[in-house]
Motif scaffolding. Structure first.
Motif, PDB file in Angstrom:
ATOM      1  N   GLY A  10       0.861  -1.162  -0.032  1.00 52.10           N
ATOM      2  CA  GLY A  10       0.029  -0.082   0.134  1.00 52.10           C
ATOM      3  C   GLY A  10       0.831   1.105   0.051  1.00 52.10           C
ATOM      4  O   GLY A  10       0.226   2.437  -0.450  1.00 52.10           O
ATOM      5  N   SER A  11       2.246   1.182   0.417  1.00 48.92           N
ATOM      6  CA  SER A  11       3.107   2.574   0.468  1.00 48.92           C
ATOM      7  C   SER A  11       3.875   2.608  -0.784  1.00 48.92           C
ATOM      8  O   SER A  11       4.283   3.567  -0.971  1.00 48.92           O
ATOM      9  N   GLU A  46      -4.897 -10.308  -2.539  1.00 50.77           N
ATOM     10  CA  GLU A  46      -6.302 -10.410  -2.454  1.00 50.77           C
ATOM     11  C   GLU A  46      -6.706 -10.310  -0.925  1.00 50.77           C
ATOM     12  O   GLU A  46      -7.840  -9.693  -0.436  1.00 50.77           O
ATOM     13  N   ALA A  47      -6.276 -11.105  -0.189  1.00 48.72           N
ATOM     14  CA  ALA A  47      -6.535 -11.250   1.349  1.00 48.72           C
ATOM     15  C   ALA A  47      -6.305  -9.762   1.987  1.00 48.72           C
ATOM     16  O   ALA A  47      -7.002  -9.399   2.702  1.00 48.72           O
ATOM     17  N   VAL A  48      -5.222  -9.113   1.489  1.00 53.24           N
ATOM     18  CA  VAL A  48      -5.078  -7.550   2.032  1.00 53.24           C
ATOM     19  C   VAL A  48      -6.127  -6.880   1.548  1.00 53.24           C
ATOM     20  O   VAL A  48      -6.724  -6.163   2.311  1.00 53.24           O
ATOM     21  N   LEU A  49      -6.445  -6.716   0.319  1.00 56.70           N
ATOM     22  CA  LEU A  49      -7.543  -6.049  -0.169  1.00 56.70           C
ATOM     23  C   LEU A  49      -8.666  -6.224   0.245  1.00 56.70           C
ATOM     24  O   LEU A  49      -9.789  -5.481   0.895  1.00 56.70           O
ATOM     25  N   VAL A  50      -9.081  -7.591   0.473  1.00 57.69           N
ATOM     26  CA  VAL A  50     -10.483  -7.967   1.364  1.00 57.69           C
ATOM     27  C   VAL A  50     -10.484  -7.532   2.675  1.00 57.69           C
ATOM     28  O   VAL A  50     -11.321  -6.641   3.025  1.00 57.69           O
ATOM     29  N   GLY A 109      -3.440   4.148  -1.253  1.00 53.45           N
ATOM     30  CA  GLY A 109      -2.963   2.731  -0.555  1.00 53.45           C
ATOM     31  C   GLY A 109      -3.824   1.728  -1.361  1.00 53.45           C
ATOM     32  O   GLY A 109      -3.361   0.457  -1.632  1.00 53.45           O
ATOM     33  N   LYS A 110      -5.198   1.935  -1.332  1.00 58.59           N
ATOM     34  CA  LYS A 110      -6.149   0.975  -1.720  1.00 58.59           C
ATOM     35  C   LYS A 110      -5.907   0.554  -3.271  1.00 58.59           C
ATOM     36  O   LYS A 110      -5.845  -0.484  -3.701  1.00 58.59           O
ATOM     37  N   LEU A 111      -5.579   1.763  -3.813  1.00 57.93           N
ATOM     38  CA  LEU A 111      -5.289   1.537  -5.344  1.00 57.93           C
ATOM     39  C   LEU A 111      -3.907   1.006  -5.751  1.00 57.93           C
ATOM     40  O   LEU A 111      -3.926   0.341  -6.328  1.00 57.93           O
ATOM     41  N   ALA A 112      -3.000   1.134  -4.888  1.00 56.95           N
ATOM     42  CA  ALA A 112      -1.840   0.425  -5.145  1.00 56.95           C
ATOM     43  C   ALA A 112      -1.781  -1.209  -4.841  1.00 56.95           C
ATOM     44  O   ALA A 112      -1.424  -1.795  -5.587  1.00 56.95           O
TER      45      ALA A 112
END
Length: 192
Positions: free
Chosen positions: A26-27, A59-63, A99-102
């Motif tokens: 995310g960074s 995917e787990a991070v984004l979810v 961060g979400k877009l990254a």
């Protein structure tokens, strides 16, 4: 008892891996699973035991991130000022967007299908819809604004802030303009 302790250790490792991966991906820093393992204080094998592919990890991070945002939106449904709850959450989503877009971009680049993230995104969309409805019922947001139009504003503002790397002052001025456009037109009736 030992089995429960192992499960607790495994759950703790998973939480640490997800938190580290969110930070790494995310960074925009050196985005590697090795860096995730290092920050989570686990071995690379532990990362892959929990997430067999980089796509599965992303995917787990984004979810996780989307579910956290949905929970925050749902917690605001009981706010005393529904208009402030909606605009505050809008501002939070815009500030959180880079961060979400990254992470979403890294997931796409990794070849992940994003099915679980898509479901989590839909649930967040629905929660934002509930916030919008409450704000409209309170007369704080124009009644003729549909959720799709509202979400288009949210996505546009989020992507614009991320792409332009706006500082906080410029972002807040842009949000003031957006929020002025959300206000009800004089004499507009409340929704019911």
């Amino acid at each position: 008892m030992a089995n429960d302790m192992m499960r607790a250790d495994a759950q703790d490792n998973r939480r640490r891996i997800l938190a580290a991966a969110e930070k790494v991906y995310g960074s925009g820093e050196d985005a590697s699973t090795e860096r995730v393992a290092e920050l989570a204080h686990v071995g690379i094998a532990t990362v892959f035991r929990h997430f067999p592919t980089k796509a599965a990890l992303l995917e787990a991070v984004l979810v996780t991130r989307l579910e956290r945002l949905r929970e925050q939106a749902q917690a605001l449904l009981g706010a005393a000022d529904p208009g402030a709850a909606l605009t505050g959450f809008f501002a939070h989503l815009v500030a959180d967007a880079a961060g979400k877009l990254a992470i979403a971009g890294a997931l796409q680049a990794s070849g992940g299908d994003g099915t679980d993230a898509e479901r989590a995104s839909y649930a967040l969309h629905a929660a934002v819809g509930e916030l919008l409805t409450r704000a409209q019922e309170a007369g704080a947001v124009r009644a003729d604004l549909g959720l799709d139009e509202f979400y288009a504003l949210l996505i546009g503002a989020s992507r614009g802030v991320a792409a332009m790397d706006l500082d906080e002052t410029a972002r807040d001025r842009m949000l003031d303009v957006v929020f002025a456009g959300l206000r009800p037109v004089d004499g507009e009736p409340r929704t019911s």
